[in-house]
Design a protein around this motif. Structure first.
Motif, PDB file in Angstrom:
ATOM      1  N   LYS A 283       3.186   6.074  -3.036  1.00 57.21           N
ATOM      2  CA  LYS A 283       4.333   6.796  -3.252  1.00 57.21           C
ATOM      3  C   LYS A 283       4.133   7.407  -4.772  1.00 57.21           C
ATOM      4  O   LYS A 283       4.439   8.090  -5.426  1.00 57.21           O
ATOM      5  CB  LYS A 283       5.180   6.044  -3.030  1.00 57.21           C
ATOM      6  N   LEU A 284       3.342   6.477  -5.628  1.00 52.22           N
ATOM      7  CA  LEU A 284       3.322   6.357  -6.626  1.00 52.22           C
ATOM      8  C   LEU A 284       2.048   7.162  -7.073  1.00 52.22           C
ATOM      9  O   LEU A 284       1.352   6.784  -8.243  1.00 52.22           O
ATOM     10  CB  LEU A 284       3.387   5.064  -7.859  1.00 52.22           C
ATOM     11  N   GLY A 285       1.316   7.922  -6.414  1.00 47.46           N
ATOM     12  CA  GLY A 285      -0.087   8.459  -7.247  1.00 47.46           C
ATOM     13  C   GLY A 285      -0.989   7.781  -6.436  1.00 47.46           C
ATOM     14  O   GLY A 285      -2.011   8.523  -6.560  1.00 47.46           O
ATOM     15  N   TYR A 286      -1.059   6.518  -5.812  1.00 47.31           N
ATOM     16  CA  TYR A 286      -2.305   5.815  -5.639  1.00 47.31           C
ATOM     17  C   TYR A 286      -2.930   6.203  -4.106  1.00 47.31           C
ATOM     18  O   TYR A 286      -1.912   6.178  -3.548  1.00 47.31           O
ATOM     19  CB  TYR A 286      -2.465   4.947  -5.858  1.00 47.31           C
ATOM     20  N   HIS A 287      -4.074   5.891  -4.483  1.00 50.24           N
ATOM     21  CA  HIS A 287      -4.996   6.051  -3.269  1.00 50.24           C
ATOM     22  C   HIS A 287      -5.786   5.275  -2.760  1.00 50.24           C
ATOM     23  O   HIS A 287      -6.570   5.130  -4.190  1.00 50.24           O
ATOM     24  CB  HIS A 287      -5.526   7.531  -2.949  1.00 50.24           C
ATOM     25  N   ALA A 288      -6.535   5.049  -1.445  1.00 45.90           N
ATOM     26  CA  ALA A 288      -8.007   4.308  -1.415  1.00 45.90           C
ATOM     27  C   ALA A 288      -9.166   4.542  -2.484  1.00 45.90           C
ATOM     28  O   ALA A 288      -9.439   6.317  -1.398  1.00 45.90           O
ATOM     29  CB  ALA A 288      -7.903   3.926   0.028  1.00 45.90           C
TER      30      ALA A 288
ATOM     31  N   GLN B 247       0.997  -0.987  -0.144  1.00 47.17           N
ATOM     32  CA  GLN B 247      -0.002  -0.164   0.115  1.00 47.17           C
ATOM     33  C   GLN B 247       0.582   1.117  -0.065  1.00 47.17           C
ATOM     34  O   GLN B 247       0.363   1.645  -0.642  1.00 47.17           O
ATOM     35  CB  GLN B 247      -1.120  -0.018   1.053  1.00 47.17           C
ATOM     36  N   ALA B 248       2.031   1.212   0.821  1.00 44.30           N
ATOM     37  CA  ALA B 248       3.051   2.381   1.029  1.00 44.30           C
ATOM     38  C   ALA B 248       3.731   2.364  -0.351  1.00 44.30           C
ATOM     39  O   ALA B 248       3.389   3.686  -1.290  1.00 44.30           O
ATOM     40  CB  ALA B 248       3.695   2.254   1.817  1.00 44.30           C
ATOM     41  N   PHE B 249       3.752   1.426  -1.059  1.00 43.70           N
ATOM     42  CA  PHE B 249       4.356   1.987  -2.957  1.00 43.70           C
ATOM     43  C   PHE B 249       4.137   2.433  -3.015  1.00 43.70           C
ATOM     44  O   PHE B 249       3.791   3.135  -4.043  1.00 43.70           O
ATOM     45  CB  PHE B 249       4.769   0.400  -2.806  1.00 43.70           C
ATOM     46  N   TYR B 250       2.425   1.986  -3.355  1.00 44.21           N
ATOM     47  CA  TYR B 250       1.428   2.457  -4.369  1.00 44.21           C
ATOM     48  C   TYR B 250       1.596   3.724  -4.001  1.00 44.21           C
ATOM     49  O   TYR B 250       1.305   5.242  -4.874  1.00 44.21           O
ATOM     50  CB  TYR B 250       0.538   1.136  -4.846  1.00 44.21           C
TER      51      TYR B 250
END
Length: 149
Positions: free
Chosen positions: A125-130, A120-123
């Protein structure tokens, strides 16, 4: 790292990578997690969106993408443990996003197991969110007999 479309000759390397990176593939309660079946299914549906990352002739990463005309999806991002920290995961995601964008995809979705805080932390950092959604699933069929092979 060179990113290219999966080739059938990559199958053994990809399966070995996935078995190391995704321990849930060893869970007999999840027959849908058979990597051979996953590969066969992807080759039957948008195989041009199945990518491998190669370093020195060795498959060190994978990502699958899909687009249904409404949303894009990312699946099976994997980077070999010995190759992490070099930006390979980011490069694979960006490559898949680029290929989806070329098809007119307006938004990309993915699912992460709730227990995988590092993923979750990796994504993030790439601009993804829940998203404010609840993910539902329903198994339409049991795993085919070949899944146990």
């Amino acid at each position: 790292m060179r990113i290219r479309v999966f080739d059938a000759r990559d199958a053994d390397a990809v399966i070995a990578l996935w078995r190391r990176v995704f321990p849930e593939y060893a869970d007999p309660a999840k027959p849908q997690r058979d990597p051979r079946v996953s590969i066969a299914n992807k080759l039957a549906t948008q195989p041009e969106l199945f990518f491998v990352g190669v370093v020195d002739g060795r498959v060190i990463g994978t990502i699958m993408a899909g687009y249904d005309g409404h949303r894009g999806w990312l699946y099976s991002l994997a980077v070999d443990e010995t190759a992490r920290g070099n930006g390979y995961g980011r490069a694979l995601v960006q490559h898949a996003e680029s290929e989806l964008a070329k098809r007119g995809c307006p938004k990309v979705n993915l699912q992460i197991l709730a227990s995988k805080a590092d993923v979750q932390a990796f994504y993030a950092k790439l601009g993804y969110h829940a998203d404010e959604v609840v993910s539902f699933g329903k198994r339409l069929q049991s795993a085919p007999a070949s899944a146990s092979a």
